[in-house]
Design a protein around this motif. Structure first.
Motif, short mmCIF file in Angstrom:
data_model
loop_
_atom_site.label_atom_id
_atom_site.label_comp_id
_atom_site.label_asym_id
_atom_site.label_seq_id
_atom_site.Cartn_x
_atom_site.Cartn_y
_atom_site.Cartn_z
N ASN A 56 -58.66 16.83 17.40
CA ASN A 56 -59.30 18.14 17.28
C ASN A 56 -58.50 19.23 17.96
O ASN A 56 -58.43 20.35 17.46
CB ASN A 56 -60.74 18.07 17.79
CG ASN A 56 -61.64 17.43 16.78
OD1 ASN A 56 -62.00 18.04 15.79
ND2 ASN A 56 -61.97 16.16 16.98
N TYR A 57 -57.88 18.91 19.08
CA TYR A 57 -56.98 19.89 19.70
C TYR A 57 -55.84 20.24 18.74
O TYR A 57 -55.48 21.41 18.58
CB TYR A 57 -56.40 19.37 21.02
CG TYR A 57 -57.39 19.24 22.15
CD1 TYR A 57 -58.48 20.11 22.28
CD2 TYR A 57 -57.22 18.28 23.13
CE1 TYR A 57 -59.37 20.00 23.34
CE2 TYR A 57 -58.10 18.15 24.19
CZ TYR A 57 -59.17 19.02 24.29
OH TYR A 57 -60.04 18.92 25.35
N GLN A 58 -55.28 19.22 18.09
CA GLN A 58 -54.18 19.46 17.16
C GLN A 58 -54.63 20.32 15.98
O GLN A 58 -53.90 21.21 15.55
CB GLN A 58 -53.58 18.15 16.65
CG GLN A 58 -52.35 18.35 15.78
CD GLN A 58 -51.24 19.05 16.52
OE1 GLN A 58 -50.81 18.59 17.57
NE2 GLN A 58 -50.75 20.17 15.99
N LYS A 59 -55.82 20.09 15.48
CA LYS A 59 -56.34 20.91 14.37
C LYS A 59 -56.48 22.36 14.82
O LYS A 59 -56.13 23.28 14.07
CB LYS A 59 -57.69 20.35 13.89
CG LYS A 59 -58.29 21.10 12.75
CD LYS A 59 -57.45 21.04 11.49
CE LYS A 59 -58.15 21.77 10.35
NZ LYS A 59 -57.35 21.83 9.15
N ALA A 60 -56.97 22.57 16.05
CA ALA A 60 -57.09 23.94 16.57
C ALA A 60 -55.71 24.60 16.67
O ALA A 60 -55.55 25.77 16.30
CB ALA A 60 -57.76 23.92 17.94
N ILE A 61 -54.73 23.84 17.12
CA ILE A 61 -53.36 24.37 17.23
C ILE A 61 -52.79 24.68 15.85
O ILE A 61 -52.12 25.70 15.66
CB ILE A 61 -52.46 23.38 17.99
CG1 ILE A 61 -52.93 23.24 19.44
CG2 ILE A 61 -51.00 23.79 17.92
CD1 ILE A 61 -52.35 22.02 20.16
N ASP A 62 -53.08 23.82 14.88
CA ASP A 62 -52.61 24.07 13.51
C ASP A 62 -53.19 25.37 12.95
O ASP A 62 -52.52 26.08 12.20
CB ASP A 62 -53.00 22.91 12.59
CG ASP A 62 -52.23 21.63 12.89
OD1 ASP A 62 -51.21 21.68 13.61
OD2 ASP A 62 -52.67 20.56 12.42
N LEU A 63 -54.43 25.66 13.32
CA LEU A 63 -55.08 26.88 12.84
C LEU A 63 -54.62 28.12 13.60
O LEU A 63 -54.60 29.22 13.05
CB LEU A 63 -56.60 26.75 12.95
CG LEU A 63 -57.23 25.74 11.98
CD1 LEU A 63 -58.69 25.49 12.36
CD2 LEU A 63 -57.13 26.25 10.55
N ASN A 64 -54.30 27.93 14.89
CA ASN A 64 -53.91 29.07 15.74
C ASN A 64 -52.95 28.55 16.79
O ASN A 64 -53.36 27.90 17.75
CB ASN A 64 -55.14 29.69 16.39
CG ASN A 64 -54.79 30.80 17.37
OD1 ASN A 64 -53.63 31.17 17.51
ND2 ASN A 64 -55.79 31.29 18.06
N GLU A 65 -51.68 28.85 16.60
CA GLU A 65 -50.67 28.32 17.52
C GLU A 65 -50.86 28.81 18.96
O GLU A 65 -50.31 28.21 19.89
CB GLU A 65 -49.26 28.64 17.03
CG GLU A 65 -48.93 30.11 17.04
CD GLU A 65 -47.56 30.39 16.46
OE1 GLU A 65 -46.94 31.37 16.91
OE2 GLU A 65 -47.11 29.65 15.58
N ASN A 66 -51.63 29.86 19.16
CA ASN A 66 -51.90 30.37 20.51
C ASN A 66 -53.24 29.90 21.06
O ASN A 66 -53.71 30.41 22.08
CB ASN A 66 -51.86 31.90 20.50
CG ASN A 66 -50.49 32.42 20.14
OD1 ASN A 66 -49.48 31.93 20.63
ND2 ASN A 66 -50.44 33.38 19.23
N SER A 67 -53.83 28.92 20.42
CA SER A 67 -55.13 28.40 20.83
C SER A 67 -55.06 27.80 22.24
O SER A 67 -54.03 27.25 22.65
CB SER A 67 -55.59 27.31 19.85
OG SER A 67 -56.74 26.66 20.34
N SER A 68 -56.17 27.88 22.95
CA SER A 68 -56.29 27.23 24.26
C SER A 68 -56.12 25.72 24.14
O SER A 68 -55.84 25.04 25.12
CB SER A 68 -57.66 27.53 24.87
OG SER A 68 -57.82 28.91 25.06
N ALA A 69 -56.27 25.22 22.94
CA ALA A 69 -56.12 23.79 22.71
C ALA A 69 -54.71 23.31 23.00
O ALA A 69 -54.51 22.13 23.32
CB ALA A 69 -56.51 23.45 21.27
N ARG A 70 -53.74 24.19 22.92
CA ARG A 70 -52.35 23.79 23.19
C ARG A 70 -52.22 23.24 24.61
O ARG A 70 -51.65 22.18 24.84
CB ARG A 70 -51.40 24.97 22.98
CG ARG A 70 -49.95 24.61 23.20
CD ARG A 70 -49.01 25.74 22.81
NE ARG A 70 -49.06 26.06 21.39
CZ ARG A 70 -48.50 25.33 20.43
NH1 ARG A 70 -47.85 24.23 20.73
NH2 ARG A 70 -48.58 25.68 19.17
N HIS A 71 -52.79 23.94 25.57
CA HIS A 71 -52.75 23.49 26.96
C HIS A 71 -53.57 22.21 27.12
O HIS A 71 -53.14 21.27 27.80
CB HIS A 71 -53.27 24.58 27.89
CG HIS A 71 -53.38 24.14 29.31
ND1 HIS A 71 -52.28 23.94 30.10
CD2 HIS A 71 -54.46 23.83 30.06
CE1 HIS A 71 -52.67 23.52 31.29
NE2 HIS A 71 -53.99 23.45 31.29
#
Length: 90
Positions: A56-71
């Motif tokens: 799910n973190y990866q999906k968030a990153i795929d949708l928004n490369e600046n997502s908090s999920a990256r960290h």
């Protein structure tokens, strides 16, 4: 009513299964919400479902490369690599 604020409240209250259910319903109606995938990752992390959290973190990153999920993704993988080297071999 499906909203991310309520899902955050459920997470804060330790009602992780309820948060997962609400977030999955939210995502069905809002499939491009990186914030929802980030929160869903957090819920799975609390449930110690590491792979679902990372997915799910990866999906968030795929949708928004600046997502908090990256960290969150990076921190989770670092923890797993340190404590559970076999996790990625499942």
């Amino acid at each position: 009513m499906l909203d991310l604020k309520r899902a955050k409240e459920l997470l804060d209250a330790g009602r992780w299964d309820d948060a997962v259910e609400m977030l999955n319903a939210f995502i069905c109606e809002n499939p491009d919400s990186d914030d929802a995938y980030f929160l869903l990752g957090n819920a799975y992390l609390k449930k110690e479902d590491w792979q679902s959290a990372l997915n799910n973190y990866q999906k968030a990153i795929d949708l928004n490369e600046n997502s908090s999920a990256r960290h969150a993704y990076r921190a989770t993988t670092e923890i797993l690599e340190f404590y559970n080297k076999d996790m990625f071999n499942q």
